[in-house]
Design an enzyme around this catalytic site. Sequence first.
Site, PDB file in Angstrom:
ATOM      1  N   LYS A   1      -0.004   5.384  -6.028  1.00  7.47           N
ATOM      2  CA  LYS A   1      -1.020   5.419  -7.099  1.00  7.47           C
ATOM      3  C   LYS A   1      -1.931   6.636  -6.962  1.00  7.47           C
ATOM      4  CE  LYS A   1      -4.794   4.231  -6.247  1.00  7.47           C
ATOM      5  NZ  LYS A   1      -5.253   2.887  -6.039  1.00  7.47           N
TER       6      LYS A   1
ATOM      7  N   GLU B   1     -25.813  15.371  -2.239  1.00  3.38           N
ATOM      8  CA  GLU B   1     -27.227  15.523  -1.888  1.00  3.38           C
ATOM      9  C   GLU B   1     -28.112  14.568  -2.693  1.00  3.38           C
ATOM     10  OE1 GLU B   1     -29.140  19.294  -2.882  1.00  3.38           O
ATOM     11  OE2 GLU B   1     -27.617  19.677  -4.400  1.00  3.38           O
TER      12      GLU B   1
ATOM     13  N   GLU C   1      -7.246   2.014 -13.133  1.00  7.56           N
ATOM     14  CA  GLU C   1      -6.666   3.191 -12.469  1.00  7.56           C
ATOM     15  C   GLU C   1      -5.481   3.718 -13.271  1.00  7.56           C
ATOM     16  OE1 GLU C   1      -5.993   1.852  -8.434  1.00  7.56           O
ATOM     17  OE2 GLU C   1      -8.071   2.285  -7.862  1.00  7.56           O
TER      18      GLU C   1
ATOM     19  N   TYR D   1      -9.084  -3.327 -11.028  1.00 11.03           N
ATOM     20  CA  TYR D   1      -8.714  -2.101 -10.321  1.00 11.03           C
ATOM     21  C   TYR D   1      -7.461  -1.449 -10.916  1.00 11.03           C
ATOM     22  CZ  TYR D   1     -11.479  -3.290  -6.091  1.00 11.03           C
ATOM     23  OH  TYR D   1     -12.469  -3.562  -5.186  1.00 11.03           O
TER      24      TYR D   1
ATOM     25  N   HIS E   1     -26.970  21.461   0.077  1.00 12.37           N
ATOM     26  CA  HIS E   1     -27.057  22.031  -1.260  1.00 12.37           C
ATOM     27  C   HIS E   1     -26.117  23.209  -1.428  1.00 12.37           C
ATOM     28  CE1 HIS E   1     -29.049  22.909  -5.059  1.00 12.37           C
ATOM     29  NE2 HIS E   1     -29.065  24.186  -4.699  1.00 12.37           N
TER      30      HIS E   1
ATOM     31  N   CYS F   1      -1.511   1.708  -3.083  1.00 12.68           N
ATOM     32  CA  CYS F   1      -2.517   2.763  -2.859  1.00 12.68           C
ATOM     33  C   CYS F   1      -1.942   4.173  -2.818  1.00 12.68           C
ATOM     34  CB  CYS F   1      -3.237   2.540  -1.531  1.00 12.68           C
ATOM     35  SG  CYS F   1      -3.445   0.850  -1.026  1.00 12.68           S
TER      36      CYS F   1
ATOM     37  N   CYS G   1       0.824  -1.211   0.000  1.00  6.46           N
ATOM     38  CA  CYS G   1       0.000   0.000   0.000  1.00  6.46           C
ATOM     39  C   CYS G   1       0.857   1.258   0.000  1.00  6.46           C
ATOM     40  CB  CYS G   1      -0.935  -0.011   1.207  1.00  6.46           C
ATOM     41  SG  CYS G   1      -1.893   1.505   1.332  1.00  6.46           S
TER      42      CYS G   1
HETATM   43  P1  NDP Z   1      -8.408  -7.573 -10.414  1.00  4.60           P
HETATM   44  O1  NDP Z   1      -8.783  -8.852  -9.819  1.00  4.60           O
HETATM   45  O2  NDP Z   1      -9.106  -6.325  -9.987  1.00  4.60           O
HETATM   46  O3  NDP Z   1      -8.554  -7.666 -12.010  1.00  4.60           O
HETATM   47  C1  NDP Z   1      -7.894  -8.652 -12.716  1.00  4.60           C
HETATM   48  C2  NDP Z   1      -8.148  -8.472 -14.196  1.00  4.60           C
HETATM   49  O4  NDP Z   1      -7.302  -9.346 -14.910  1.00  4.60           O
HETATM   50  C3  NDP Z   1      -9.573  -8.787 -14.608  1.00  4.60           C
HETATM   51  O5  NDP Z   1      -9.947  -7.918 -15.634  1.00  4.60           O
HETATM   52  C4  NDP Z   1      -9.474 -10.234 -15.105  1.00  4.60           C
HETATM   53  O6  NDP Z   1     -10.353 -10.523 -16.152  1.00  4.60           O
HETATM   54  C5  NDP Z   1      -8.061 -10.284 -15.657  1.00  4.60           C
HETATM   55  N1  NDP Z   1      -7.400 -11.571 -15.475  1.00  4.60           N
HETATM   56  C6  NDP Z   1      -7.391 -12.334 -14.378  1.00  4.60           C
HETATM   57  N2  NDP Z   1      -6.639 -13.424 -14.562  1.00  4.60           N
HETATM   58  C7  NDP Z   1      -6.153 -13.357 -15.808  1.00  4.60           C
HETATM   59  C8  NDP Z   1      -5.320 -14.193 -16.601  1.00  4.60           C
HETATM   60  N3  NDP Z   1      -4.821 -15.318 -16.112  1.00  4.60           N
HETATM   61  N4  NDP Z   1      -5.040 -13.817 -17.869  1.00  4.60           N
HETATM   62  C9  NDP Z   1      -5.540 -12.674 -18.368  1.00  4.60           C
HETATM   63  N5  NDP Z   1      -6.332 -11.849 -17.671  1.00  4.60           N
HETATM   64  C10 NDP Z   1      -6.638 -12.182 -16.409  1.00  4.60           C
HETATM   65  O7  NDP Z   1      -6.816  -7.456 -10.188  1.00  4.60           O
HETATM   66  P2  NDP Z   1      -5.797  -6.238 -10.139  1.00  4.60           P
HETATM   67  O8  NDP Z   1      -4.485  -6.820 -10.499  1.00  4.60           O
HETATM   68  O9  NDP Z   1      -6.304  -5.071 -10.896  1.00  4.60           O
HETATM   69  O10 NDP Z   1      -5.788  -5.844  -8.602  1.00  4.60           O
HETATM   70  C11 NDP Z   1      -5.456  -6.817  -7.614  1.00  4.60           C
HETATM   71  C12 NDP Z   1      -6.162  -6.519  -6.328  1.00  4.60           C
HETATM   72  O11 NDP Z   1      -5.567  -5.391  -5.711  1.00  4.60           O
HETATM   73  C13 NDP Z   1      -7.626  -6.127  -6.474  1.00  4.60           C
HETATM   74  O12 NDP Z   1      -8.448  -7.256  -6.505  1.00  4.60           O
HETATM   75  C14 NDP Z   1      -7.875  -5.264  -5.295  1.00  4.60           C
HETATM   76  O13 NDP Z   1      -8.273  -6.070  -4.235  1.00  4.60           O
HETATM   77  C15 NDP Z   1      -6.518  -4.658  -4.996  1.00  4.60           C
HETATM   78  N6  NDP Z   1      -6.493  -3.250  -5.438  1.00  4.60           N
HETATM   79  C16 NDP Z   1      -7.367  -2.371  -4.872  1.00  4.60           C
HETATM   80  C17 NDP Z   1      -7.374  -1.062  -5.259  1.00  4.60           C
HETATM   81  C18 NDP Z   1      -8.357  -0.127  -4.645  1.00  4.60           C
HETATM   82  O14 NDP Z   1      -8.893  -0.446  -3.593  1.00  4.60           O
HETATM   83  N7  NDP Z   1      -8.644   1.030  -5.267  1.00  4.60           N
HETATM   84  C19 NDP Z   1      -6.455  -0.539  -6.277  1.00  4.60           C
HETATM   85  C20 NDP Z   1      -5.589  -1.551  -6.828  1.00  4.60           C
HETATM   86  C21 NDP Z   1      -5.614  -2.858  -6.409  1.00  4.60           C
HETATM   87  P3  NDP Z   1     -11.935 -10.823 -15.999  1.00  4.60           P
HETATM   88  O15 NDP Z   1     -12.371 -10.464 -14.621  1.00  4.60           O
HETATM   89  O16 NDP Z   1     -12.540  -9.948 -17.030  1.00  4.60           O
HETATM   90  O17 NDP Z   1     -12.106 -12.261 -16.311  1.00  4.60           O
END
Ligand code: NDP
Length: 448
Positions: free
Chosen positions: A51, A442, A182, A178, A437, A48, A43
């Site tokens: 980012k 709101e 982002e 995510y 407001h 976090c 983080c």
């Molecule tokens: P996510 O789980 O959010 O997204 C993963 C993405 O990768 C999805 O679009 C998924 O596709 C795709 N995917 C998954 N496995 C594969 C694969 N083997 N080959 C190709 N594509 C694949 O993961 P992130 O890496 O973005 O983030 C990890 C975690 O970090 C999040 O789950 C979250 O908990 C945390 N995080 C939180 C943030 C916040 O709170 N703002 C910011 C950044 C990270 P599909 O689902 O379409 O099948």
Amino acid sequence: MTDFDYDLFVIGAGSGGVRASRIAASHGARVAVAEEFRIGGTCVIRGCVPKKLLVYGSHFAHGLHDAAQYGWTIDGARFDWATLRDFVARDVDRLEKAYTSTLDSNKVEHFAERAVVAGPNAVRLASGREISAKVILIAVGAWPVMPEIDGAEHCITSNEVFHLPELPTRVVIQGAGYIALEFAGIFNALGSHVTVVNRSDRILRGYDEDLTDRLLPIMQARGIEFGFNRPIRKVEKRADGSLLVHAGGGDPIPADAVMVATGRKPKTDGLGLESAGVALGHNGAIPVNEFGQTSCPSIYAVGDVTDRVQLTPVAIREGHAFADTVFGANLRSVSYDHIPSAVFSQPPLAAVGLTEAQARAVHGQVKVFSSDFRPMQNMFSVVAERGYYKLVVDPLTDVVLGVHMIGPDAPEILQAAAIAVKAGLTKADFDATVALHPSMAEELVLMR
Ligand code: NDP
């Protein structure tokens, strides 16, 4: 007196590990923590915090443009990636020092090296030293998954993205979760050409579809290209140093950087857990009971390594509850209901509670209230984007089951709404609240 070197040895000084260390120490435990990289964890060091600073930095792109509408003259505005990158890096340094001094002021000893489990009550440091502890806490977090792509060595992940020598002109991002969205927003606002390719035809799986259906065309209108059902097969390095991305179902995409954001996997490889009989679950995650205890009674785990909810505030709560339970004689577990979350896309979205689809699955009938509005701050803006708020309500009890928002500052507003949802307030309670407001928030109390 105990026969152990420490009462608690924590492996991993991220959000969960640092909180657990300091709370256990405050309960009188003799605590040590080992961290192989930098104190603060994902983080603070490469997640976090940096980012969000990049998001803030990139917001000026639209802000400067809008400023002209309000009468400002901005001559010669230019963006310099190195300045933003180094500013962010300095803030990360500052926070790492703050986390380190938290450990020091709580008399938690820290070892700047890797530690692995060497038995139910033993850890081994990279230097070879073996240390005994009555309790061991695994808080090593998770690590970006790199799918098996030919040319994966040419790709970066969220670990490297903060250190790019220069802003890439063309970025291809794999994934639509995510991190992908982002960074798509950040690079797009800073001036890169961004293409997001995903294996499915969905973005942000798990969020209410009304929000994702609103976000996608806005991102596209901002100039981000999306390629769905296009998993990357190969990344080729060309003679001029640029990259060519071969993704299923379309022409190769030229790029200067390829970022993979396809989820994060618990970082348990080579951690020696088998030496203590700690069972592993799916994806290398460590299964734990409600108090964070693993299948080995003297070993606990908190945070992303348990692969429950990969969010910093959850890891912090788990670390705190563990320390209170084991060292504070106060049995505490974490409630996983109504955890608010946000995606700092541009615009951001945020949610708490059940999506409409989840609520229908659980409750059958649901009532949905929504507001589709143009935020005042967008009135004179180049981005004529509309916000969308939605309440999902149980028709029998009138309880608000979920709040879903997309629009400027949605995460800031949602945090307050999450209190109402956590408290089990009803739609009538929302309606009884006088609007503030003029604000976007709101809308939350004006949906009829
Ligand atoms: P996510 O789980 O959010 O997204 C993963 C993405 O990768 C999805 O679009 C998924 O596709 C795709 N995917 C998954 N496995 C594969 C694969 N083997 N080959 C190709 N594509 C694949 O993961 P992130 O890496 O973005 O983030 C990890 C975690 O970090 C999040 O789950 C979250 O908990 C945390 N995080 C939180 C943030 C916040 O709170 N703002 C910011 C950044 C990270 P599909 O689902 O379409 O099948």
